[in-house]
Design a protein around this motif. Structure first.
Motif, short mmCIF file in Angstrom:
data_model
loop_
_atom_site.label_atom_id
_atom_site.label_comp_id
_atom_site.label_asym_id
_atom_site.label_seq_id
_atom_site.Cartn_x
_atom_site.Cartn_y
_atom_site.Cartn_z
N SER A 253 45.30 52.91 44.04
CA SER A 253 45.66 54.32 43.91
C SER A 253 45.19 54.86 42.57
N VAL A 254 45.36 54.08 41.51
CA VAL A 254 44.91 54.51 40.17
C VAL A 254 43.41 54.73 40.17
N LEU A 255 42.67 53.74 40.69
CA LEU A 255 41.21 53.84 40.69
C LEU A 255 40.73 54.97 41.59
N GLY A 256 41.35 55.10 42.77
CA GLY A 256 40.94 56.16 43.69
C GLY A 256 41.14 57.53 43.10
N TRP A 257 42.31 57.75 42.50
CA TRP A 257 42.59 59.06 41.89
C TRP A 257 41.66 59.32 40.70
N SER A 258 41.46 58.29 39.87
CA SER A 258 40.61 58.47 38.69
C SER A 258 39.19 58.82 39.08
N GLU A 259 38.65 58.14 40.10
CA GLU A 259 37.28 58.42 40.54
C GLU A 259 37.18 59.78 41.19
N GLU A 280 38.71 44.04 38.69
CA GLU A 280 39.61 42.90 38.55
C GLU A 280 40.28 42.90 37.18
N ALA A 281 39.48 43.14 36.14
CA ALA A 281 40.04 43.17 34.78
C ALA A 281 40.98 44.36 34.61
N PHE A 282 40.61 45.48 35.20
CA PHE A 282 41.43 46.69 35.11
C PHE A 282 42.78 46.46 35.80
N ALA A 283 42.75 45.85 36.99
CA ALA A 283 43.99 45.59 37.74
C ALA A 283 44.96 44.75 36.92
N ALA A 284 44.44 43.72 36.24
CA ALA A 284 45.31 42.87 35.43
C ALA A 284 45.93 43.66 34.28
N THR A 291 56.59 49.55 36.60
CA THR A 291 58.02 49.80 36.48
C THR A 291 58.62 49.71 37.88
N PRO A 292 59.95 49.79 38.02
CA PRO A 292 60.53 49.78 39.38
C PRO A 292 60.01 50.90 40.26
N GLU A 293 59.59 52.02 39.66
CA GLU A 293 59.07 53.15 40.44
C GLU A 293 57.61 52.98 40.82
N GLY A 294 56.88 52.15 40.10
CA GLY A 294 55.46 51.97 40.34
C GLY A 294 54.70 51.82 39.03
N LEU A 295 53.39 51.97 39.08
CA LEU A 295 52.56 51.89 37.88
C LEU A 295 52.66 53.21 37.11
N ARG A 296 53.22 53.15 35.92
CA ARG A 296 53.49 54.36 35.13
C ARG A 296 52.43 54.50 34.05
#
Length: 318
Positions: A253-259, A280-284, A291-296
């Protein structure tokens, strides 16, 4: 329909001087002027409009609620009222433009322009009696007459514009006396967390010498904006840097939105194999933001406002 077209002549005296171009609004001349600014104002290899695709446009529309909420922070201080005529530059798929059309009501008029045809194709599904869209660039507003709009805004757009001074000159021309301008822009002194993490990921993937490629947004600091607004005739400049939080379910989701929000320029300069290693490096790295809500992830935008000198009352900055 957009504003009525007028046919005049275009004179190129010295193409190195923007003040020697008389802008016109017939279709053929508009294309000539647009091609001129496109060639002159886009530094090679920095930002490419050609990287956008229908798929990226659809992803942007689906995830665009993030940009939409940030845009609401932008249009609020413009104090739009019923009957206002408003221009949205860089309207994307038109979600915020449609919201603004609701603010100005049936007696108002909102026009959204964007240089990306794939985005405008989606935005056009939102057309109404008071809302229209067209392909267009901030640097060439020749289709519009002078003093035509009460307000102009650019939501997360200004950092993609190379010829900022020319764009502001055009905006000043099409604003009515007292008309308001609002924009938000990336400040190079405070990059988005996603871009900071991406630079680190590129270095970890072994491409450290290219770590600056995805950061080639053309941001502006407070001092730079203040000078640009003053040079182009605006008054009552004010700005503030705001921290905005995006929450994503996963790294895709992060990569898709950023692109999508960068219309293919986030990692567009890397090959598929290179991108896989960077992903792969970015995901790590991004997992450290879970967070409990997701990637913040925080991103930072400088919000700036000003007006064209004239008789209208300056809106509140609240």
């Amino acid at each position: 329909m957009l504003a009525s077209h007028r046919t005049t002549q275009i004179h190129f005296i010295d193409i190195s001087r923007s003040d020697n171009i008389e802008f016109v609004s017939n279709e053929r001349s508009r294309r000539l002027v647009g091609d001129f600014w496109k060639a002159r104002c886009r530094p090679p290899g920095v930002i490419s409009l050609e990287r956008d695709t229908p798929e990226l446009a659809r992803t942007y529309e689906q995830a665009g609620i993030l940009q939409f909420h940030h845009g609401k922070f932008l249009v609020g201080p413009l104090a739009l009222k019923s009957g206002d005529r408003v221009l949205d530059i860089g309207a994307g798929t038109g979600r915020l433009t449609e919201f603004v059309a609701g603010l100005v009501g049936p007696d108002g008029r909102v026009i959204g322009i964007d240089p990306l045809e794939n985005r405008i194709a989606i935005a056009s599904l939102r057309v109404s009696k008071t809302l229209t869209f067209d392909v267009g660039r901030a640097e060439d507003l020749s289709r519009f007459g002078s003093a035509e709009f009460d307000a102009v805004y650019l939501n997360s757009v200004f950092h993609w514009i190379a010829c900022k001074r020319q764009a502001l000159r055009e905006i000043e021309r099409v604003l009515k006396p007292g008309g308001r301008i609002g924009l938000n822009v990336q400040d190079p002194t405070k990059p988005h967390e996603s871009r900071t993490l991406l630079r680190q990921a590129i270095e970890r993937a072994g491409f450290g010498e290219r770590s600056g490629e995805p950061r080639r947004v053309l941001g502006a600091t407070d001092d730079e904006l203040k000078a640009l607004f003053a040079e182009t005739g605006f008054v009552d400049y004010r700005s503030d840097l705001r921290s905005l939080v995006d929450v994503h379910g996963d790294v895709d989701s992060v990569l898709g939105w950023s692109e999508a929000s960068a219309f293919g320029n986030f990692l567009g300069g890397f090959s598929l194999t290179e991108r896989q290693a960077i992903d792969e490096a970015f995901a790590a790295l991004v997992e450290s933001k879970r967070t409990p809500e997701g990637l913040r992830l925080e991103r930072y935008l400088r919000f700036a406002f000003a007006r064209k000198p004239g008789s209208q009352t300056t809106p509140s900055a609240s």
